[in-house]
Enzyme design. Structure first.
Site, PDB file in Angstrom:
ATOM      1  N   ARG A  60      13.837  88.053  48.296  1.00  0.00           N
ATOM      2  CA  ARG A  60      13.625  89.296  49.057  1.00  0.00           C
ATOM      3  C   ARG A  60      14.065  90.524  48.267  1.00  0.00           C
ATOM      4  NH1 ARG A  60      15.057  86.959  55.009  1.00  0.00           N
ATOM      5  NH2 ARG A  60      12.904  86.501  55.538  1.00  0.00           N
ATOM      6  N   LYS A 104       7.376  73.750  67.911  1.00  0.00           N
ATOM      7  CA  LYS A 104       6.970  73.850  69.312  1.00  0.00           C
ATOM      8  C   LYS A 104       5.653  74.563  69.483  1.00  0.00           C
ATOM      9  CE  LYS A 104      11.583  74.336  71.266  1.00  0.00           C
ATOM     10  NZ  LYS A 104      12.391  75.375  71.925  1.00  0.00           N
ATOM     11  N   GLY A 116       8.630  82.181  56.289  1.00  0.00           N
ATOM     12  CA  GLY A 116       9.453  81.160  56.927  1.00  0.00           C
ATOM     13  C   GLY A 116       9.411  79.821  56.215  1.00  0.00           C
ATOM     14  N   GLY A 149       8.390  85.998  61.155  1.00  0.00           N
ATOM     15  CA  GLY A 149       8.198  86.504  62.519  1.00  0.00           C
ATOM     16  C   GLY A 149       7.178  87.635  62.557  1.00  0.00           C
TER      17      GLY A 149
END
Ligand code: AMP
Length: 395
Positions: free
Chosen positions: A36, A198, A352, A375
């Site tokens: 990053r 999920k 991610g 996200g």
């Protein structure tokens, strides 16, 4: 992109306040992955080339609970950034107030200052506008290059942009360009691959993508709930009982576009050295076993489906990729993407875990674009506007 960037504004002699995403892993006071920090360097070099009066950088790091906590200090980033920029980097032990203001004022001409973690203030995540005004005192111009935080309306990402001329950095611009082009004007066939634990986290993404893609491949734990909806036994696999009906509706809405795994690698315990067997999905998962990875026939099916694809977006691992015995499906998909990039496809990884998997496999430089924001890119895939982007000046 219809937002102004650092290239559209005069920075000479200005105090530039830059929101970066330096939310990096730190162990024993050292940065263990500088991805990053490296991602912000082109923007910072561009700004420094414009001869600003000063450059103050702000970022969050981790999730400090109640005020300053040494383990969440940004100080360990200083030597990393100084090395990458080839310049001195100063540090202020506060991100606002007299300490920060004095540190900016004391900088030599064109000096770079890293401010302490913005989340040491509780107001940051509440988008406290008083805090944002304090931040705005540190610059004449605000540059947001923190794509990974742009889906959050916080004082340092949204609030502060109300008080200064606000433009995007080059990383933010690149991230938005890749994702927006893929979503609004993709070269077809356009294929999306979704995985992760999920289905409930990704229902809105699936719904939005079904309207745009030619095929949507599903892997990872989220496939389980679809299989439950189809009536297969799932043993101990992670199934979300509340989402079974939604999964059934998505199966109907998706029709041929939705491609589910055809075989599964099962474990009898949630650990790497569990006993393992591979089954065809129609057999159902026996009691005492759980679906932890996609199998080789699924990888073959995904390879066939990806053949000839011109745009591919991938978010979420195909299995429990943290355990090497259940990482084969995820690694195989990373390889498939690297291969089709070589044949001219635009491949985009939505940050991610899937980004980590590609880095681990050493294939990162064979992918067109790896997002720095998991996200934020998911919210873009959902079709949502990002508050940190909306707040920037229109062109
Ligand atoms: P997400 O944050 O939703 O993208 O999910 C990522 C997590 O999903 C990773 O930690 C994986 O280990 C986990 N995961 C992927 N597939 C499975 C699976 N079949 N069963 C349980 N966990 C899974």
């Amino acid at each position: 992109m219809n937002k102004m960037t650092v290239r559209d504004i005069d920075l000479k002699g200005k105090r530039v306040l830059v929101r970066v995403d330096f939310n990096v892993p730190i162990e024993n006071g050292s940065v263990t992955d500088d991805t990053r920090v490296r991602a912000a360097v082109p923007t910072l070099k561009y700004i420094l080339d414009q001869k600003p009066r000063s450059v103050a950088l702000m970022s969050h790091l981790g999730r400090p609970k109640a005020g300053p906590e040494p383990k969440f200090s940004l100080r360990p980033v200083v030597p990393v950034l100084a090395g990458l920029l080839g310049a001195d980097v100063f540090f202020a032990e506060d991100c606002v107030g007299p300490v920060a203001e004095q540190a900016v004022a004391n900088l030599p001409e064109g000096g770079v200052l890293l401010l302490e973690n913005t989340r040491f203030y509780k107001g940051e995540e509440k988008n406290d506008l008083e805090l944002a005004q304090q931040m705005a005192k540190l610059g004449d111009v605000y540059v947001n290059d923190a794509f990974g935080s742009a889906h959050r309306a916080h004082s340092s990402t949204e609030g502060v942009a109300r008080y200064l001329p606000a433009v995007s950095g080059l990383l933010m611009e690149k991230e938005l360009d890749y994702l927006a082009t893929a979503l609004e004007n993709p070269q077809r066939p356009f294929v999306a691959i979704l995985g992760g634990a999920k289905v409930s986290d990704k229902i809105a993404v699936i719904e939005a993508l079904l309207g745009k893609v030619d095929k949507l491949l599903i892997g990872g734990g989220m496939a389980n709930t679809f299989f439950k909806a189809k009536g297969y036994a799932m043993g101990n696999s992670l199934v979300e009982a509340d989402a079974v009906e939604t999964a059934l509706n998505l199966l109907k809405a998706g029709g041929d576009k939705l491609v589910l795994p055809v075989d599964a690698v099962l474990g009898d315990e949630f650990k790497n050295d569990a006993n393992i067997q591979t089954i065809a999905i129609e057999q159902g998962v026996p009691d005492g076993w759980a679906f932890y990875d996609i199998g080789p026939r699924t990888v073959e099916l995904f390879a066939q489906t990806l053949k000839g694809a011109k745009t591919v977006v991938w978010n979420g691992p195909m299995g429990v990729f943290e355990m090497p015995n259940f990482a084969k499906g995820t690694n195989a998909v990373a390889q498939l993407l690297a291969d089709i990039t070589g044949s001219g496809a635009v491949t985009i990884i939505g940050g991610g875990d899937s980004a980590a998997a590609v880095e681990q496999s050493g294939l990162a430089d064979k992918i067109t674009h790896i997002s720095t924001g998991g996200g934020a890119s998911l919210e873009m895939l959902e079709g949502k506007a990002l508050p940190g982007v909306v707040a920037l000046k229109d062109k």
